[in-house]
Design a protein around this motif. Structure first.
Motif, PDB file in Angstrom:
ATOM      1  N   ILE A 107      15.536  23.395  45.948  1.00  0.00           N
ATOM      2  CA  ILE A 107      16.252  24.650  46.101  1.00  0.00           C
ATOM      3  C   ILE A 107      16.862  24.756  47.495  1.00  0.00           C
ATOM      4  O   ILE A 107      16.170  24.593  48.497  1.00  0.00           O
ATOM      5  CB  ILE A 107      15.302  25.853  45.890  1.00  0.00           C
ATOM      6  N   GLY A 109      22.553  28.577  47.672  1.00  0.00           N
ATOM      7  CA  GLY A 109      22.367  29.224  46.379  1.00  0.00           C
ATOM      8  C   GLY A 109      22.394  28.232  45.231  1.00  0.00           C
ATOM      9  O   GLY A 109      22.841  28.548  44.133  1.00  0.00           O
ATOM     10  N   ALA A 112      20.325  24.813  43.074  1.00  0.00           N
ATOM     11  CA  ALA A 112      19.093  24.110  42.727  1.00  0.00           C
ATOM     12  C   ALA A 112      19.471  22.711  42.250  1.00  0.00           C
ATOM     13  O   ALA A 112      20.172  22.559  41.248  1.00  0.00           O
ATOM     14  CB  ALA A 112      18.345  24.859  41.636  1.00  0.00           C
ATOM     15  N   LYS A 121      23.504  26.838  39.839  1.00  0.00           N
ATOM     16  CA  LYS A 121      23.611  28.011  40.711  1.00  0.00           C
ATOM     17  C   LYS A 121      22.387  28.897  40.508  1.00  0.00           C
ATOM     18  O   LYS A 121      21.980  29.152  39.381  1.00  0.00           O
ATOM     19  CB  LYS A 121      24.875  28.807  40.400  1.00  0.00           C
ATOM     20  N   LEU A 122      21.813  29.349  41.626  1.00  0.00           N
ATOM     21  CA  LEU A 122      20.659  30.239  41.558  1.00  0.00           C
ATOM     22  C   LEU A 122      21.087  31.622  41.096  1.00  0.00           C
ATOM     23  O   LEU A 122      22.170  32.094  41.451  1.00  0.00           O
ATOM     24  CB  LEU A 122      19.987  30.350  42.926  1.00  0.00           C
ATOM     25  N   GLN A 123      20.222  32.253  40.336  1.00  0.00           N
ATOM     26  CA  GLN A 123      20.449  33.618  39.881  1.00  0.00           C
ATOM     27  C   GLN A 123      19.824  34.579  40.891  1.00  0.00           C
ATOM     28  O   GLN A 123      18.833  34.242  41.541  1.00  0.00           O
ATOM     29  CB  GLN A 123      19.825  33.824  38.497  1.00  0.00           C
ATOM     30  N   GLU A 142      15.949  35.060  40.973  1.00  0.00           N
ATOM     31  CA  GLU A 142      15.066  33.920  41.205  1.00  0.00           C
ATOM     32  C   GLU A 142      14.311  34.086  42.516  1.00  0.00           C
ATOM     33  O   GLU A 142      14.746  34.817  43.404  1.00  0.00           O
ATOM     34  CB  GLU A 142      15.871  32.621  41.198  1.00  0.00           C
ATOM     35  N   ASP A 198      10.721  23.377  43.866  1.00  0.00           N
ATOM     36  CA  ASP A 198      10.178  24.210  42.794  1.00  0.00           C
ATOM     37  C   ASP A 198       9.468  23.272  41.827  1.00  0.00           C
ATOM     38  O   ASP A 198      10.109  22.541  41.069  1.00  0.00           O
ATOM     39  CB  ASP A 198      11.311  24.962  42.098  1.00  0.00           C
ATOM     40  N   GLU A 201      12.994  21.113  40.728  1.00  0.00           N
ATOM     41  CA  GLU A 201      14.286  21.272  41.383  1.00  0.00           C
ATOM     42  C   GLU A 201      14.092  21.426  42.885  1.00  0.00           C
ATOM     43  O   GLU A 201      13.096  21.983  43.332  1.00  0.00           O
ATOM     44  CB  GLU A 201      15.008  22.525  40.874  1.00  0.00           C
ATOM     45  N   HIS A 211      18.394  27.659  49.415  1.00  0.00           N
ATOM     46  CA  HIS A 211      18.642  29.100  49.412  1.00  0.00           C
ATOM     47  C   HIS A 211      19.942  29.424  50.134  1.00  0.00           C
ATOM     48  O   HIS A 211      20.652  30.347  49.746  1.00  0.00           O
ATOM     49  CB  HIS A 211      17.463  29.841  50.040  1.00  0.00           C
TER      50      HIS A 211
END
Length: 71
Positions: free
Chosen positions: A29, A34, A36, A53-55, A58, A22, A27, A31
């Motif tokens: 990522i 979950g 970053a 932690k990814l929201q 996102e 990103d 960052e 996936h």
């Protein structure tokens, strides 16, 4: 900016899966996990304890993130 070769080599330390970069947030990522991982001064910090932690809202994989698949 993270070197493309570095992005091709790095994997998530938790899952071993691929990472996307990103550019706006600097960052890496994961996936699958979950998470970053931050990139500070061009150095990826590949520690689970340092990852964010990814929201749910996102961007999903395949959006405007640089990955080793789309270079």
């Amino acid at each position: 900016m993270l070197d493309k070769k570095v992005l091709e080599i790095l994997v998530c330390p938790l899952t071993g899966g691929k990472l996307s970069y990103d550019t706006e947030r600097a960052e890496l990522i994961s996936h699958e996990a979950g998470l970053a991982y931050p990139v500070r001064d061009g150095i990826p910090i590949m520690l689970v304890d340092e990852a964010r932690k990814l929201q749910p809202e996102e961007p999903k994989e395949g959006s405007e993130l640089q990955s080793s698949d789309n270079q």
